[in-house]
Scaffold this active site. Structure first.
Site, PDB file in Angstrom:
ATOM      1  N   GLY A 107     -20.209  37.796 -19.186  1.00  0.00           N
ATOM      2  CA  GLY A 107     -21.006  39.333 -18.687  1.00  0.00           C
ATOM      3  C   GLY A 107     -20.449  39.610 -17.352  1.00  0.00           C
ATOM      4  N   THR A 108     -19.586  38.952 -16.683  1.00  0.00           N
ATOM      5  CA  THR A 108     -19.093  39.362 -15.256  1.00  0.00           C
ATOM      6  C   THR A 108     -18.229  40.477 -15.383  1.00  0.00           C
ATOM      7  OG1 THR A 108     -17.483  37.821 -15.488  1.00  0.00           O
ATOM      8  CG2 THR A 108     -19.530  37.010 -14.423  1.00  0.00           C
ATOM      9  N   ARG A 156     -11.543  41.666  -1.532  1.00  0.00           N
ATOM     10  CA  ARG A 156     -11.212  42.790  -2.233  1.00  0.00           C
ATOM     11  C   ARG A 156     -11.966  43.044  -3.715  1.00  0.00           C
ATOM     12  NH1 ARG A 156      -5.808  43.456  -4.916  1.00  0.00           N
ATOM     13  NH2 ARG A 156      -5.810  41.167  -4.864  1.00  0.00           N
ATOM     14  N   ASN A 213     -12.968  45.519  -9.847  1.00  0.00           N
ATOM     15  CA  ASN A 213     -13.512  46.699 -10.649  1.00  0.00           C
ATOM     16  C   ASN A 213     -14.483  47.212 -10.054  1.00  0.00           C
ATOM     17  OD1 ASN A 213     -14.084  48.304 -12.504  1.00  0.00           O
ATOM     18  ND2 ASN A 213     -13.917  46.743 -14.207  1.00  0.00           N
ATOM     19  N   PRO A 214     -14.727  48.286  -9.390  1.00  0.00           N
ATOM     20  CA  PRO A 214     -15.835  49.010  -8.858  1.00  0.00           C
ATOM     21  C   PRO A 214     -17.190  48.731  -9.736  1.00  0.00           C
ATOM     22  CG  PRO A 214     -13.961  49.868  -7.923  1.00  0.00           C
ATOM     23  CD  PRO A 214     -13.665  49.048  -8.868  1.00  0.00           C
ATOM     24  N   GLY A 229     -15.919  35.851  -4.680  1.00  0.00           N
ATOM     25  CA  GLY A 229     -16.683  35.823  -5.631  1.00  0.00           C
ATOM     26  C   GLY A 229     -17.891  36.774  -5.657  1.00  0.00           C
ATOM     27  N   GLU A 285     -23.143  35.698  -7.540  1.00  0.00           N
ATOM     28  CA  GLU A 285     -24.223  35.113  -6.863  1.00  0.00           C
ATOM     29  C   GLU A 285     -24.818  35.761  -5.538  1.00  0.00           C
ATOM     30  OE1 GLU A 285     -23.838  30.575  -8.087  1.00  0.00           O
ATOM     31  OE2 GLU A 285     -21.871  31.392  -7.822  1.00  0.00           O
TER      32      GLU A 285
END
Lengths: 713, 204, 330
Positions: free
Chosen positions: A472-473, A594, A597-598, A667, A670
């Site tokens: 789902g990320t 970086r 994908n905004p 990442g 979280e």
């Protein structure tokens, strides 16, 4: 057909541009198939039977009457199950003993697997499982966690020390002009991805094939190979679409049971957990009891820092909820002490749950900072700015980047923090008292070795194969953009294939390490392939494939403090006559390397912040002391935030360049959780003048706190 | 003599009739997923507590996990597979896709089916728990973000994609309110069943 | 879930006959509670009699001005009904505050009245529970009970009734109508739910084999100014931890008529008659509202973790009656 390459294509700028998800169409039309949804001929259905006692032995599993029921094919239990071998070190260390299903008669907690009923249909399996009589010899148990439990101990042998200490804490506290000494608790919390755990197992062409819902098919395949003493090459695990994981979708009993049953029956078997079973079988976040002591000069500069965190572990496996780790990164002081202790109880083994350690730890730590700001008469953001460390407070290593103050500045500007009256209980809207609060966020930017294969196809497209997981990320889409840029081609020319253990070892979707680790491997393979193609030549029909392995590159990374940071803001409304708390808005500003994908990154941050809200106000699993079982083990008893609880939440980011990092991606799965509950609790204090140090901030707690803390009313 | 525990039934799903034997214990959800290979409808909790299994029954949203299949005979059933018009997505689906109204996607079919009904229920004048004044004289409230959140609250999303889901529902509702918009393509094949919540008072 | 037979009833008489013929039979309405309990093993019927086709799905105004609500009217249709919203707005609000849009579309009025408690011990067949398994004990009293009863409970059971709708119905003196093989009957809601006492497993005064056919809501002009306030641990889609249905008629600052019913405090919707008596003829003031609430809540018996409900209900009474006083003045 072959295609001639045409030299180096132009870079596409795919990374950084918003893209809808590659699998979006499949998801909105219902075409996306999850693990329990792929049909197989001759499929049989397994239904688990769990222990109803918290400690003791199984005296008898009375399977004969059940075997006579319609459709029942087998009843597996400790008396007849195939043997498995749990004596190994897997990708995440020694296996959880619950994976050695049905290997002995001991019961260490309520909800331990005691039998699997396999039948032709799910209805038959369910009824037979309910009808199965299991007799126990019960022993006294203890399942209640409390602060200062006499059985608590300091764990040893973790890769990170349980305790760190420098300076003289007592002396520094005594010398401090201002001291905060506060105790906080967080309850047992559960992941509850919307898709329950499901696995189908079958033997196909001499290989054990598993169709699963997991966060890392490679890891699951390795564990199953160990457990069943199989050649790793003869186990294949796939997990195309995953309905959420949050740390719970590792190797769990259902995959082992499906494999066992498929082996015994020699036909495909599917095992799906019920929502109730998920409360004891897939891990959870331990309850915590934390004490934070801060000593500061009148100007807010910290002299003493101590964060002690206690949590639960089971009697079968040690798990440490590392709530005190955050202070090792965030704040320095001459005297600096962090400590983790665990209490072994007759309960299921806790596990990693989205932002493990940092989620409960940041609630205590960032609440305590707010209490210190109040005592010092300082703005909480100014207090944090005053205590910005030069280097890692415990490690002494430099930060590769630390844009925390930039996050606070941008967040304060957009939230309108400057207009805030710092005094509590001053703003009212009808029956609601209003308040605002803030907290810092932080999560480590680690990477783990991964492999990838990138193929230049004869038709001019490229195929990327990596054992990544998209839970789902948006990983599938993000990796496509990363590959496109690395190859210098438009994303439409990338075929992204993930979630198949046959693609080789790779990191799981966990620890906010997935996208960072996989991108590294994809960039390495794609970069090398691009160089090869730049030499020109003909692509053969089977294409040209380059494989990468980032093990060496990751090992060569300079030792630094590498983290993502953020600042969270919340506005709440509290009705102290009914106890209701509503979050009216939240804003999070993050510095996380970086952003690939905004579109999906924003969703990750907001999703994490929604977890922070849910943790602050709703989530709590209640364990019955007498039975050791969870009371109300369903989604009506365990509340996660619903639509009506979640207001307009905004998330954005600041630049966070890190020249020392070859991949530049951190990442983001979280960090959104971290600090959210504290920001809300701090806002509740600002609204009411009452500190809530126990989560969740339930109506009864607000009511009990009364309205005594309402100056000016 | 004990009554039979299974029946042969005919279900009307997405405009198609399916005749199948069902164990009376089989829910509509399990019949769809296990017997009819219509796996777009999801099983999240199997207890009516999450909304992942939401389908439309006679045009109204319902949780298929608590609906026995045998009792669904005679009802017009629409699942996520029947929402699009062939290759053309329904505006609600398109809005979820464009605005990233999901993450893992497991609650998505239920959210979409629920959203279709929310737009209909609102158009039919149904109040909600977020409606300040429920008296018919007060008229229909605007389908604000607060109204959408309340009305969608039966659909949990553990990924925490609520913010973009609400944006998607709002966009689709605006489109549905445009003159000439058809928000009920699935009804085109329906045999004139009572689709809309007809008992609600229509307030202009 | 054990195997069961299924019959769809065509008419009320047929349903009642089927019910009378099989002691293991249960009526299936929307199934939102029964099917869930069958899945958890709490309910194990031998036969389900489906009442969805019965002609009990109408809401009608009768000649005497009462509202008759059929037993199979869905919660959604009840809450959307213009007459209900105009004449008993608190009833519409109560229904809308319950469950979710999906569940309200399925759940029927009759089933809502008969729904079982959501006590976590009751819903877990592995736990003792006097309501589910008489004589096995009540672990809630010494265990998790922060959402359990403060009024009318006993040493045998402290579970609360989960219905919101029934709380509003209690305030408005609803009457339950039913049919048995011996003929029709009716029960005022005040007598419909039995006291807990030693028999928490016996929940209603319905004769065995009875089919609820509907509800009669007598005319109640006071209900036109009414409100339902529900407090819960989530903003929506959660059961109440305390709720209040209130209606008020104030003239010249004096309470002419008042209706108060509490939810989530007892094994049944709790009509607060002591509070009502304390208010009639007196001033419509915050002090009087608080004193009236105290009069009702004086009977509260709290456990270690549910005492907050006393303050909650008291505060709700004051807040909602104050709002209604203002509303009446407009």
């Amino acid at each position: 057909m072959t295609t001639t390459t045409t030299g180096t294509p132009a870079a596409t700028g795919a990374v950084g541009a918003a893209r809808t998800r590659l699998e979006g169409l499949a998801k909105v039309t219902g075409a996306a198939r999850y693990a329990g949804e792929i049909p197989f001929a001759e499929l049989a259905h397994g239904w688990l039977v769990l222990s109803t006692i918290a400690r003791g032995r199984i005296r008898a599993v009375e399977s004969a009457p059940v075997l006579a029921m319609p459709g029942v094919l087998a009843v597996l239990h400790h008396g007849n199950a195939p043997r498995v071998d749990g004596d190994y070190t897997g990708p995440l260390g020694a296996p959880d003993p619950v994976l050695q299903v049905f290997q002995h008669d001991r019961v260490p907690y309520v909800g331990w697997p005691v039998a699997l009923v396999v039948a032709e249909t799910p209805e038959q399996a369910r009824e037979a499982a309910e009808a199965l009589v299991v007799r126990y010899d019960q022993e006294p148990h203890e399942a209640e966690f409390s602060a200062g439990h006499p059985d608590r101990y300091t764990p040893q042998g973790s890769d990170s020390p349980a305790e760190t200490a420098k300076g003289d804490l007592a002396a520094a506290l005594a010398a401090s002009a201002v001291v905060v000494d506060a105790r906080y608790t967080t309850p047992e919390e559960h992941h509850h991805p919307m898709e329950p755990h499901a696995a189908m197992a079958r033997w196909e062409g001499g290989r054990l094939e598993i169709v699963d819902s997991n966060q890392g098919s490679g890891f699951v395949a390795q564990e199953l190979a160990h457990l069943f003493s199989l050649d790793p090459a003869s186990v294949r695990v796939r997990s195309e679409h995953v309905g959420g994981g949050f740390g719970s979708k590792a190797t769990r009993p259902h995959q082992v049971l499906a494999a066992m049953a498929a082996t015994v029956l020699q036909r495909p078997v599917r095992v799906v957990l019920t929502r109730r079973q998920m409360f004891s079988l897939v891990g959870y976040r331990s309850p915590t009891a934390q004490r934070v002591r801060l000593g500061a000069d009148a100007d807010g500069r910290l002299r003493a820092f101590a964060h002690h965190a206690e949590s639960v572990t089971s009697t079968v496996r040690e798990f440490v909820e590392r709530s005190a780790d955050m202070g090792r990164v965030m704040y320095d002081a001459d005297a600096h002490h962090t400590l983790h202790q665990v209490v072994p109880l007759d309960v299921p083994t806790p596990s990693w749950m989205r932002a493990p350690g940092e989620a409960p730890g940041s609630f205590a730590l960032e609440s305590a900072l707010d209490e210190l700001a109040e005592k010092c008469g300082m703005d909480p953001i100014a207090l944090r700015a005053r205590n910005e460390p030069e280097s890692g407070p415990v490690s002494g290593l430099p930060f590769s980047s630390r844009q925390l103050q930039a996050c606070f500045r941008e967040g304060a500007r957009r939230f309108g923090w400057a207009e805030r009256d710092p005094r509590p209980g001053r703003r009212r809207d009808g029956r609601w008292l209003l308040g605002t609060g803030t907290a810092a966020s932080q999560f480590a930017a680690r990477a783990a070795p991964s492999t990838a294969a990138v193929t230049a196809e004869a038709d001019g497209d490229f195929t990327v194969r990596i054992t990544a997981a998209d839970i789902g990320t948006g990983a599938r889409t993000a990796l496509t953009l990363v590959a496109a840029d690395a190859l210098g081609v438009p994303p439409e020319r990338i075929r992204m294939r993930i979630a198949d253990s046959d693609f080789g070892p790779a990191m799981i979707a966990g620890g906010s390490m997935g996208t960072r680790s996989w991108s590294w491997a994809v960039m390495a393979a794609a970069g090398e392939l691009r160089e090869q193609l730049a030499l020109g030549g003909v692509i053969p029909p089977q294409g040209i494939t380059v494989r990468s392995d980032t093990t060496a590159a990751i090992a060569a990374l300079a030792a630094t403090e590498r983290h993502a940071f953020g600042a969270q803001f919340a506005e709440v409304a509290v009705d102290v006559t009914s106890g209701e708390v509503r979050v009216r808005r939240m804003l999070g500003i993050f510095a996380a390397g970086r952003i690939v994908n905004p579109l999906t990154a924003r969703s990750q941050f907001i999703g994490g912040m929604t977890w922070g809200l849910s943790m602050a106000l709703h989530e709590e699993a209640v364990r019955d002391r007498a039975s050791g079982a969870t009371v109300g083990a369903d989604l009506a008893g365990y509340h996660v935030a619903a639509h009506a609880d979640v207001p307009a939440i905004e998330a954005d980011w600041v630049d966070d360049p890190d020249e020392s990092d070859p991949v530049g991606i951190k990442g983001i799965g979280e960090i959104g959780v971290v600090g959210g509950a504290a920001a809300i609790a701090n806002a509740v204090w600002h609204a009411t003048g009452v500190r809530h140090r126990d989560l969740p901030i339930r109506p009864d707690r607000v009511l009990r706190a009364g309205d005594g803390g309402r100056p000016g009313s | 003599m004990a009554p039979p525990t299974s029946s042969a039934i005919t279900l009307n799903i997405n405009g198609e009739k399916h005749t199948l034997p069902v164990d009376h214990r089989t829910t509509l959800l399990d019949a769809l997923r296990e017997q009819l290979d219509l796996t777009g409808t999801k099983k999240g909790c199997d207890q009516g507590q999450c909304g992942a299994c939401t389908v439309l029954l006679d045009g109204r949203r319902a949780v298929s996990c608590l609906q026995l299949a045998v009792a669904a005979e005679g009802r017009v059933i629409t699942t996520i597979e029947g929402v699009a018009d062939g290759e053309r997505l329904h505006p609600v689906q398109q809005a979820f896709l464009d605005l990233d109204g999901y993450q893992c996607g497991y609650c998505t079919p239920g959210q979409i089916c629920s959203a279709l009904a929310v737009i209909e229920e609102h158009a039919a004048g149904w109040p909600s728990a977020a409606t300040a004044d429920v008296r018919p004289e007060a008229g229909v409230p605007e389908l604000s973000a607060e109204e959408i959140r309340e009305r969608m609250s039966g659909n949990l999303c553990r990924c925490g994609a609520y913010v973009s889901i609400v944006q998607a529902v709002a966009r689709a509702a605006e489109e549905a309110a445009q003159p000439g918009a058809s928000s009920r393509p699935w009804q085109a094949d329906g045999p004139g069943e009572p689709g809309a919540p007809a008992d609600g008072e229509a307030v202009a | 879930m054990r195997e069961f037979g299924y019959r769809r009833a065509d008419d009320v008489q047929g349903a009642v006959a089927l019910l009378a013929a099989d002691p293991g039979a249960r009526l299936l309405g929307g199934g939102t509670n029964l099917v869930d309990l069958m899945k958890t093993g709490v309910e194990r019927p031998a036969l389900l009699i489906d009442v969805q086709d019965l002609p009990l799905d109408r809401i009608e105004v009768t000649a005497d001005g009462a509202l008759h609500i059929g037993a199979t009217v869905t919660n959604s249709d009840l809450a959307a009904d213009p007459e209900v919203r105009r004449r008993y707005p608190a009833l519409a609000q109560a229904v809308l505050s319950g469950a979710s849009g999906q569940l309200r579309n399925m759940a029927t009025v009759g089933g809502n009245l008969l729904q079982r408690t959501r006590c976590g011990y009751f819903t877990d067949p592995a736990a003792p529970c006097n309501k589910r398994d008489p004589g096995s004990g009540c672990p809630a009293i010494g265990g998790e009970h922060h959402n359990h009863a403060i009024l009318g409970a006993s040493a045998h059971c402290v579970a609360v009734h989960p219905s919101d709708m029934a709380v509003a119905l209690a305030a408005f003196d609803a009457v339950v109508t039913y049919e048995t093989s011996d003929g029709p009957g009716e029960l005022p809601l005040a007598e419909f739910y039995l006291p807990v006492g030693r028999t928490p497993h016996r929940e209603t005064a319905l004769p065995s084999g009875a089919l609820i056919t509907g509800l009669r809501l007598p005319p109640a002009p006071v209900a036109a100014v009414s409100r339902y306030r529900k407090v819960r641990e989530r903003a929506s889609f959660a059961f109440a931890i305390g709720s209040l249905a209130a209606a008020l008629d104030v003239r010249d600052g004096t309470v002419q008529e008042v209706r108060l019913a509490f939810g989530a405090v007892a094994s049944r919707p709790w009509r607060a008659r002591a509070a009502e008596r304390a208010l009639i003829g007196g001033p419509a003031s915050a002090e009087a509202f608080a004193a009236a609430a105290d009069a009702e809540l004086a009977a509260a018996e709290v456990l270690p973790h549910n005492g907050y409900k006393v303050a909650l209900l008291r505060n709700l009474v004051v807040a909602v009656l104050t709002e209604l006083t203002e509303e009446a003045a407009r």
